[in-house]
Design an enzyme around this catalytic site. Structure first.
Site, PDB file in Angstrom:
ATOM      1  N   LYS A  56      22.943  62.038  53.225  1.00 55.47           N
ATOM      2  CA  LYS A  56      21.481  62.215  53.252  1.00 55.47           C
ATOM      3  C   LYS A  56      20.904  62.993  52.064  1.00 55.47           C
ATOM      4  O   LYS A  56      19.801  63.530  52.139  1.00 55.47           O
ATOM      5  CB  LYS A  56      20.985  62.843  54.566  1.00 55.47           C
ATOM      6  CG  LYS A  56      21.557  62.260  55.829  1.00 55.47           C
ATOM      7  CD  LYS A  56      21.584  60.760  55.858  1.00 55.47           C
ATOM      8  CE  LYS A  56      20.215  60.148  56.004  1.00 55.47           C
ATOM      9  NZ  LYS A  56      20.329  58.661  55.982  1.00 55.47           N
ATOM     10  N   HIS A 117      31.294  60.140  50.522  1.00 55.33           N
ATOM     11  CA  HIS A 117      30.736  61.446  50.920  1.00 55.33           C
ATOM     12  C   HIS A 117      31.837  62.506  50.992  1.00 55.33           C
ATOM     13  O   HIS A 117      31.645  63.561  51.603  1.00 55.33           O
ATOM     14  CB  HIS A 117      30.071  61.345  52.293  1.00 55.33           C
ATOM     15  CG  HIS A 117      28.857  60.470  52.355  1.00 55.33           C
ATOM     16  ND1 HIS A 117      27.820  60.567  51.457  1.00 55.33           N
ATOM     17  CD2 HIS A 117      28.511  59.497  53.223  1.00 55.33           C
ATOM     18  CE1 HIS A 117      26.883  59.674  51.782  1.00 55.33           C
ATOM     19  NE2 HIS A 117      27.270  59.017  52.839  1.00 55.33           N
ATOM     20  N   SER A 147      17.176  65.823  57.322  1.00 50.62           N
ATOM     21  CA  SER A 147      17.401  64.388  57.163  1.00 50.62           C
ATOM     22  C   SER A 147      18.649  63.957  57.945  1.00 50.62           C
ATOM     23  O   SER A 147      18.652  62.910  58.616  1.00 50.62           O
ATOM     24  CB  SER A 147      17.550  64.055  55.675  1.00 50.62           C
ATOM     25  OG  SER A 147      17.693  62.670  55.487  1.00 50.62           O
TER      26      SER A 147
HETATM   27  P1  A3P Z   1      14.532  61.814  54.588  1.00 48.45           P
HETATM   28  O1  A3P Z   1      15.294  61.655  55.879  1.00 48.45           O
HETATM   29  O2  A3P Z   1      14.225  63.248  54.276  1.00 48.45           O
HETATM   30  O3  A3P Z   1      13.341  60.963  54.505  1.00 48.45           O
HETATM   31  P2  A3P Z   1      20.954  58.894  51.925  1.00 48.45           P
HETATM   32  O4  A3P Z   1      20.581  57.687  51.168  1.00 48.45           O
HETATM   33  O5  A3P Z   1      21.875  59.810  51.204  1.00 48.45           O
HETATM   34  O6  A3P Z   1      21.391  58.563  53.301  1.00 48.45           O
HETATM   35  O7  A3P Z   1      19.634  59.783  52.035  1.00 48.45           O
HETATM   36  C1  A3P Z   1      18.551  59.371  52.807  1.00 48.45           C
HETATM   37  C2  A3P Z   1      17.392  60.251  52.467  1.00 48.45           C
HETATM   38  O8  A3P Z   1      16.893  59.895  51.165  1.00 48.45           O
HETATM   39  C3  A3P Z   1      16.234  60.075  53.438  1.00 48.45           C
HETATM   40  O9  A3P Z   1      15.532  61.322  53.431  1.00 48.45           O
HETATM   41  C4  A3P Z   1      15.467  58.979  52.742  1.00 48.45           C
HETATM   42  O10 A3P Z   1      14.125  58.842  53.162  1.00 48.45           O
HETATM   43  C5  A3P Z   1      15.547  59.465  51.297  1.00 48.45           C
HETATM   44  N1  A3P Z   1      15.270  58.415  50.326  1.00 48.45           N
HETATM   45  C6  A3P Z   1      15.739  57.152  50.308  1.00 48.45           C
HETATM   46  N2  A3P Z   1      15.218  56.459  49.283  1.00 48.45           N
HETATM   47  C7  A3P Z   1      14.396  57.307  48.643  1.00 48.45           C
HETATM   48  C8  A3P Z   1      13.543  57.172  47.493  1.00 48.45           C
HETATM   49  N3  A3P Z   1      13.446  56.040  46.832  1.00 48.45           N
HETATM   50  N4  A3P Z   1      12.834  58.251  47.105  1.00 48.45           N
HETATM   51  C9  A3P Z   1      12.937  59.415  47.782  1.00 48.45           C
HETATM   52  N5  A3P Z   1      13.704  59.600  48.869  1.00 48.45           N
HETATM   53  C10 A3P Z   1      14.434  58.557  49.295  1.00 48.45           C
END
Ligand code: A3P
Length: 304
Positions: A56, A117, A147
């Protein structure tokens, strides 16, 4: 079995929440620990690129940026498959008969871009032996914890998170899948000058996406024209990725990822932690961060 076909025919009754067990002092989903030997023996190739994060921290965002860079900023080429298939999580073990992340990776042609991860000491040694390039992305502990909490709620394979207070306690103690955030970000930080590791921050990517995309391009030795850079900035904006079925995980069955509970593309901001942490919890997190990151030179912004 092909991943997407398998996902579409997945029996919802076969889906159960996992539990975590310790492997070398790090908590992981039990299915991963049971198959650990396969992960450890993974054969990386010299031209593999690895995107590594604590869960996340902005993995999917970085994956989409990298895939766009590798395909000349052509969104059609990046729509060839969902992001989890284009860039698989090597240590993922889904319910059988779905292929594991290792199997998806092994079926890919070179050059491969892979995702992990794992904490640094648990990365399969072949990545070091082959001197693979690694992009590491870190996100401040407060937003990362929030998140991950919501991801536990919506991902029906993750262990039950409990309520926010219980979950945060486990986060602080590293008793969640993939272990301690503190050990993770610090371990990779301390290794970054000894290996080809580009260490990025989610907060910097939010503040200056074009600048951070350029850093990635430089690291990957890809020349990009300004028009392509702008195209990648647009394509990988949160709102655009949220609307993109090849990036937003909507192609996974709702029995696995329930976006009605919490969307995968949830908020995508810096500072949402303020909606969740009490003042006492925020102070506790600040104290633990100060203690665990002391002397590392590692600093996180929790607001922009
Ligand atoms: P939030 O839950 O705070 O919205 P991962 O890809 O490592 O699983 O992380 C997911 C997190 O990155 C989520 O955070 C998601 O909304 C955010 N995220 C995904 N794409 C994004 C983007 N283009 N810009 C900013 N945040 C992004």
């Amino acid at each position: 079995m092909a991943l997407q076909a398998g996902l579409e025919s997945l029996d919802p009754l076969s889906i159960e929440r996992s539990k975590t067990v310790e492997l070398e002092g790090v908590h992981f989903p039990i299915e991963l620990v049971e198959n650990w030997g396969l992960v450890w023996d993974f054969k990386a190739q010299p031209d593999d690129l690895l995107i590594c994060t604590y869960p996340k921290a902005g993995t999917t965002w970085t994956q989409e940026i990298v895939d766009m860079l590798q395909h000349g900023g052509d969104p059609k080429k990046c729509a060839r498959a969902p992001i989890y298939q284009r860039i698989p999580l090597i240590e993922l073990f889904l319910p059988k008969p779905l292929p594991s992340g290792l199997e998806v990776a092994e079926a890919m042609p070179s050059p491969r871009t892979l995702k992990s991860h794992l904490q640094i000491q648990l990365l399969p040694p072949s990545f070091w032996e082959q001197n693979c390039k690694i992009i590491y992305v870190a996100r401040n502990a407060k937003d990362n914890a929030v998140s991950y909490f919501h991801f536990h709620r919506m991902n029906k394979l993750m262990p039950e998170p409990g309520n926010w207070d219980q979950y945060l306690e486990n986060f602080l103690n590293g008793k969640i899948a993939w272990g301690s955030w503190f050990d993770h970000v610090r371990g990779w930080w301390e290794a970054k000058d000894r290996h080809p590791i580009l260490y990025l921050f989610y907060e910097d990517m939010k503040e200056d996406p074009a600048g951070e995309i350029q850093k990635i391009a430089q690291f990957l030795e890809i020349d990009i024209q300004e028009a392509v850079l702008n195209q990648i900035v647009q394509h990988t904006k949160f709102e655009n990725m949220k609307a993109n079925p090849m990036a937003n995980y909507s192609t996974m069955p709702p029995s696995l990822l329930d976006h009605a509970v919490s969307p995968f593309m949830r908020k995508g901001t810096v500072g949402d932690w303020k909606e969740h942490f009490t003042v006492a919890q925020s102070e506790q997190m600040d104290d633990v961060c100060a203690r665990e990151l002391e002397g590392s030179g590692l600093f996180f912004r929790t607001e922009l």
